[in-house]
Structure formats: C-alpha cells, structure tokens
Write a protein that holds these residues in place. Structure first.
Motif, PDB file in Angstrom:
ATOM      1  N   PHE A 137      -6.240  73.491  -3.116  1.00  0.00           N
ATOM      2  CA  PHE A 137      -7.590  73.643  -3.652  1.00  0.00           C
ATOM      3  C   PHE A 137      -7.718  74.960  -4.410  1.00  0.00           C
ATOM      4  CE2 PHE A 137     -11.945  75.257  -3.121  1.00  0.00           C
ATOM      5  CZ  PHE A 137     -12.671  74.220  -3.695  1.00  0.00           C
ATOM      6  N   VAL A 138      -7.284  76.055  -3.789  1.00  0.00           N
ATOM      7  CA  VAL A 138      -7.362  77.373  -4.434  1.00  0.00           C
ATOM      8  C   VAL A 138      -6.394  77.474  -5.602  1.00  0.00           C
ATOM      9  CG1 VAL A 138      -6.929  79.838  -4.077  1.00  0.00           C
ATOM     10  CG2 VAL A 138      -8.199  78.525  -2.360  1.00  0.00           C
ATOM     11  N   ASN A 139      -5.189  76.971  -5.409  1.00  0.00           N
ATOM     12  CA  ASN A 139      -4.156  77.046  -6.448  1.00  0.00           C
ATOM     13  C   ASN A 139      -4.639  76.440  -7.765  1.00  0.00           C
ATOM     14  OD1 ASN A 139      -1.052  77.514  -6.908  1.00  0.00           O
ATOM     15  ND2 ASN A 139      -1.448  75.484  -7.719  1.00  0.00           N
ATOM     16  N   ALA A 140      -5.367  75.325  -7.687  1.00  0.00           N
ATOM     17  CA  ALA A 140      -5.821  74.637  -8.893  1.00  0.00           C
ATOM     18  C   ALA A 140      -6.888  75.427  -9.649  1.00  0.00           C
ATOM     19  CB  ALA A 140      -6.362  73.256  -8.525  1.00  0.00           C
ATOM     20  N   TRP A 141      -7.592  76.320  -8.971  1.00  0.00           N
ATOM     21  CA  TRP A 141      -8.679  77.067  -9.599  1.00  0.00           C
ATOM     22  C   TRP A 141      -8.207  78.311 -10.351  1.00  0.00           C
ATOM     23  CZ3 TRP A 141     -13.464  76.236 -11.029  1.00  0.00           C
ATOM     24  CH2 TRP A 141     -14.216  75.228 -10.422  1.00  0.00           C
ATOM     25  N   PHE A 142      -6.980  78.790 -10.096  1.00  0.00           N
ATOM     26  CA  PHE A 142      -6.562  80.086 -10.630  1.00  0.00           C
ATOM     27  C   PHE A 142      -5.370  79.968 -11.577  1.00  0.00           C
ATOM     28  CE2 PHE A 142      -9.238  81.348  -7.227  1.00  0.00           C
ATOM     29  CZ  PHE A 142      -9.708  82.609  -7.569  1.00  0.00           C
ATOM     30  N   PRO A 143      -5.316  80.830 -12.592  1.00  0.00           N
ATOM     31  CA  PRO A 143      -4.165  80.852 -13.510  1.00  0.00           C
ATOM     32  C   PRO A 143      -2.943  81.434 -12.804  1.00  0.00           C
ATOM     33  CG  PRO A 143      -5.653  82.660 -14.020  1.00  0.00           C
ATOM     34  CD  PRO A 143      -6.345  81.826 -12.987  1.00  0.00           C
ATOM     35  N   PRO A 144      -1.758  81.193 -13.344  1.00  0.00           N
ATOM     36  CA  PRO A 144      -0.521  81.591 -12.666  1.00  0.00           C
ATOM     37  C   PRO A 144      -0.449  83.048 -12.245  1.00  0.00           C
ATOM     38  CG  PRO A 144      -0.024  80.156 -14.500  1.00  0.00           C
ATOM     39  CD  PRO A 144      -1.489  80.435 -14.586  1.00  0.00           C
ATOM     40  N   ALA A 145      -0.903  83.955 -13.094  1.00  0.00           N
ATOM     41  CA  ALA A 145      -0.756  85.379 -12.801  1.00  0.00           C
ATOM     42  C   ALA A 145      -1.652  85.855 -11.671  1.00  0.00           C
ATOM     43  CB  ALA A 145      -1.036  86.206 -14.059  1.00  0.00           C
TER      44      ALA A 145
END
Length: 427
Positions: A137-145
């Motif tokens: 859930f969190v991973n999908a909300w944030f850009p790679p860096a």
C-alpha cells in the motif's frame, strides 16, 4: 503485467515531489500497523503472570507468546497476495476487524487455561498480518527515491508492541484482566471504521490479474524473495524474539520485577522502532547492503557480549540497546532492498513471504531460549547461537546480496505521477 525495464541511464530523482495525500496515506497505514501490532503483542507482557497463575513450564510459557507470532507470520503470505489484488483500502479494515474477535475472546473468557490461551493466541496472529497489507500500500504511493524512507516510517508501526508492553501489565494490575483487551478491541474497531472511510489506494496502482496460486508460485521464483527472507528472519526475527521474550529473560536472568522488565522491554522496542525509518533513509542514500552489513555486525558483537550475562548497568543495557538499534535499522534496510529489487505488481506477495520469514525468525528463538534455560539454567548458549546466525547473515549480505544489487537485478518501479526510474543501488 510487469512493466518495461528502466534504462541504465535512469536514476531516481531525489527531489521528486511526493503528493500530500501520499503522506496522509502513510500516516494512516502506520497507525493501522501500530494498532494491529498492539493487539498482536498482548500476550507477551502477561507471559510471566500466566506462568505463575497456571504453573507453566519455561517451554509452555515460550510457546504461549510464540503462537501469535507464527500464525501472524504465515498469514502474511496470503494476505500480502490478496493486498496486491484488492488493495490496502479493503484489506486494512478487514484485518483490523477480524483481530477484534480473538482480542475479545482472550479478555472475556480465554485466559483461564493454557489450552484456551493457545486457541486465542492462534487467532490473535491475524493482527500480525497487517504488515503485509501496509508494505505494498505504501510502496505504491511513493516514488523510488523515497520508498526506503516511506516503508521505514511505516515499519515504525511495529512500536505497537511498545504500547502493549507499557500498558498491559499496568491495566491488569489496576483493573482486571479484561480491561486491556476491551480497550484494544475498541481501538481496533475505531481504526477499522476510519480506514474504511479514509484510506485510498494509489492512482495507477498495478493490479495483478493472475490467479493467487500462480502469483505465489511466481513470487517464490524471484531471487529477492529468498534473499530478503533470510535477512529479515534475522533482523526482524531478532526484534520479535526480544520483544516477546525480553520480559521473561530479564525477570529470570536478572531477577527484575515483572513491571520493571516490561518497561525495559518497551525501551528496547522504542529504540528499534526509531531506528527502522533511519535504516530505510540511510538505504536510500548509501544503499541497503552497507546498512545491513553494519547492523548485522553490531548484532553479532552485542550477542557475544550479552552471552556473558554482564551487569545491566551499564554493559548489559548498552549491549541490548545496541542490538535493538541494529535490528531496527536492519529491518528497515531489508525492505528498502525489497522495494529496490521487486516488480511493482508483486510487492505485496514478496512482502508477505518476507514478512512471514521475519515472524518465523521470531518464533524459534523464544522456544530455543526457554528450552536451553530449562535444561542448563543459562541463556548463554542461545545468545551465542544468535551471534553465529548474525555473522552468517553478514557474510551472505557481503557476498550474495551485494552481487544481486550490483549485478543490475533490479525491478522497474513507478510512483504516483512518476516516470520509470531506477532506485539507488550503491552498496
């Protein structure tokens, strides 16, 4: 469907903007993780009390606090895969609501015998699966860096175990056995309602279409699944083992009162929690391999020192707190590695398997420690075994894991509104 691989020249944009809603979703997910972990850890502070009231052996006491750990760990595998499919907006309320049932059972009826406690503890493990909901859930909300930091902040929700450590014994002593369980159930219900109303999955979230068995089979074929699982079994497994067994260890090994032992365990937990986002943040900047290597080295040295049962002031306290910080940072770095190397549409499935490995890593040591103490009257052997395992994980990090990162075995990523980028891979 797996997205196209980024080109060699693409690098993360460290200053890439993060939508304000992403931070709100991160906060809500972290709160949900903490609340569910609070419930998951309710039996641990009461372990010594149940040992005395039910005349349990050291092994039975260890089994009592370990059962929720193993169930919550194995449950992360299907829950992570289901989160890939249905999203955190649906899964967070479901997991939170389901955890209310065993919490009420334990508080109202299930604490009068070992069998009843084991049944309640089994279903209490549902709360531990919340981790596998929050990571994708969190991973999908944030850009790679920013993913190392974001997942590290989310991982700080494991501090829910500190809430349990600080409040459970005090509430039971001041009121009744049911009080702390009833309060936890009310908080879980409040979060389940809030999550259903406020949580939103990230725009453009990658949704797999394959059947669950096929997705899980594909997950087990990924190298990162096994690499991260091995490391998380040591890092987070060590944290879980200490958080559930430290009150017993301090009471038995050092003669501390139950309340004093629970307070010291809370300090251990809080430091580990604080260091988890630090580990993710450092991984974004210097690479997860370096952070993992340093963390595992500290754990190995701390375990050797503690195996001599030094006085708590100051050597024992320093050794235990150093291990707490290292285990927290190592846990954050492990999931920075997962975010780096996992295809976007498999993050939940991989997180579920890796999270299961971490929980199982926490299931075994309390049983080993309890058995060894019952046999030899000392914890030294168990701590030496921890040092050996940490040293072996350090060697694996500096060889196999470093090779995987430097060899370019990296998965493509997208963040909300972002083009494809490679995550930072300096090791």
């Amino acid at each position: 469907m797996v997205q196209p691989t980024a080109t060699e020249n693409e690098r993360p944009v460290s200053g890439a903007p993060v939508p304000g809603r992403a931070w709100l979703m991160l906060a809500l997910a972290t709160i949900g993780f903490a609340v569910n972990f609070w419930a998951w850890a309710l039996l641990s502070p009461l372990g010594p009390r149940f040992k005395d009231s039910l005349d349990l052996s050291s092994f039975q006491q260890s089994l009592l606090v370990a059962v929720p750990v193993v169930v919550g760990s194995l449950g992360r595998i299907p829950v992570g895969a289901l989160t890939d499919r249905f999203g955190g907006r649906i899964m967070f309320p479901i997991v939170s609501a389901a955890t209310i049932v065993p919490v009420l059972y334990l508080g109202l009826a299930g604490h009068s015998s070992l069998a009843a406690l084991l049944v309640g503890g089994f279903f209490l493990g549902i709360g531990g699966t919340a981790f596998a909901v929050g990571v994708p859930f969190v991973n999908a909300w944030f850009p790679p860096a920013r993913r190392g930091l974001a997942i590290g902040i989310f991982g700080a929700g494991m501090g829910g175990t500190a809430i349990s450590a600080l409040t459970t014994v005090k509430l039971v002593n001041a009121h009744s056995m049911s009080t702390t369980f009833l309060i936890t159930a009310v908080v879980l219900a409040g979060y389940a309602v809030a999550a259903g109303l406020l949580l939103r999955d990230a725009p453009g979230r990658t949704t797999p279409t394959e059947p669950l068995p096929r997705r899980l089979a594909a997950t087990f074929k990924l190298g990162i699944t096994w690499q991260a699982s091995a490391l998380y079994a040591v890092a987070f497994g060590g944290y879980v083992a200490f958080s559930v067994y430290l009150p017993t260890y301090l009471k038995t090994g050092y003669g501390l009162a139950q309340a004093d032992a629970a307070n010291r365990m809370a300090g251990f937990v809080l430091l580990a929690v604080a260091m988890r986002p630090v580990g993710g943040w450092l991984s974004d900047r210097i690479g997860p391999v370096r952070v993992l290597a340093a963390s595992l080295a500290v754990v190995a040295v701390g375990a050797v020192v503690q195996s001599f049962t030094p006085s708590l002031a100051p050597v024992g306290t320093i050794a235990l707190l150093a291990m707490a910080g290292a285990l927290g940072a190592g846990s954050g770095a492990t999931f920075a590695l997962v975010a780096l190397l996992t295809p976007a549409n498999k993050v939940g499935s991989v997180a579920g398997v890796v999270g299961a490995a971490g929980g199982l890593g926490g299931f075994v040591p309390p049983l080993v420690m309890g058995s060894l103490y019952g046999e030899y009257g000392t914890y030294a052997t168990g701590l030496v075994l921890l040092a050996i395992v940490a040293a072996a994980a350090l060697g694996f990090t500096l060889t196999g894991v470093r090779s995987a990162v430097q060899g370019g075995d990296r998965a493509p990523r997208t963040g909300p509104g972002q083009r494809h980028h490679r995550a930072h891979t300096t090791a």
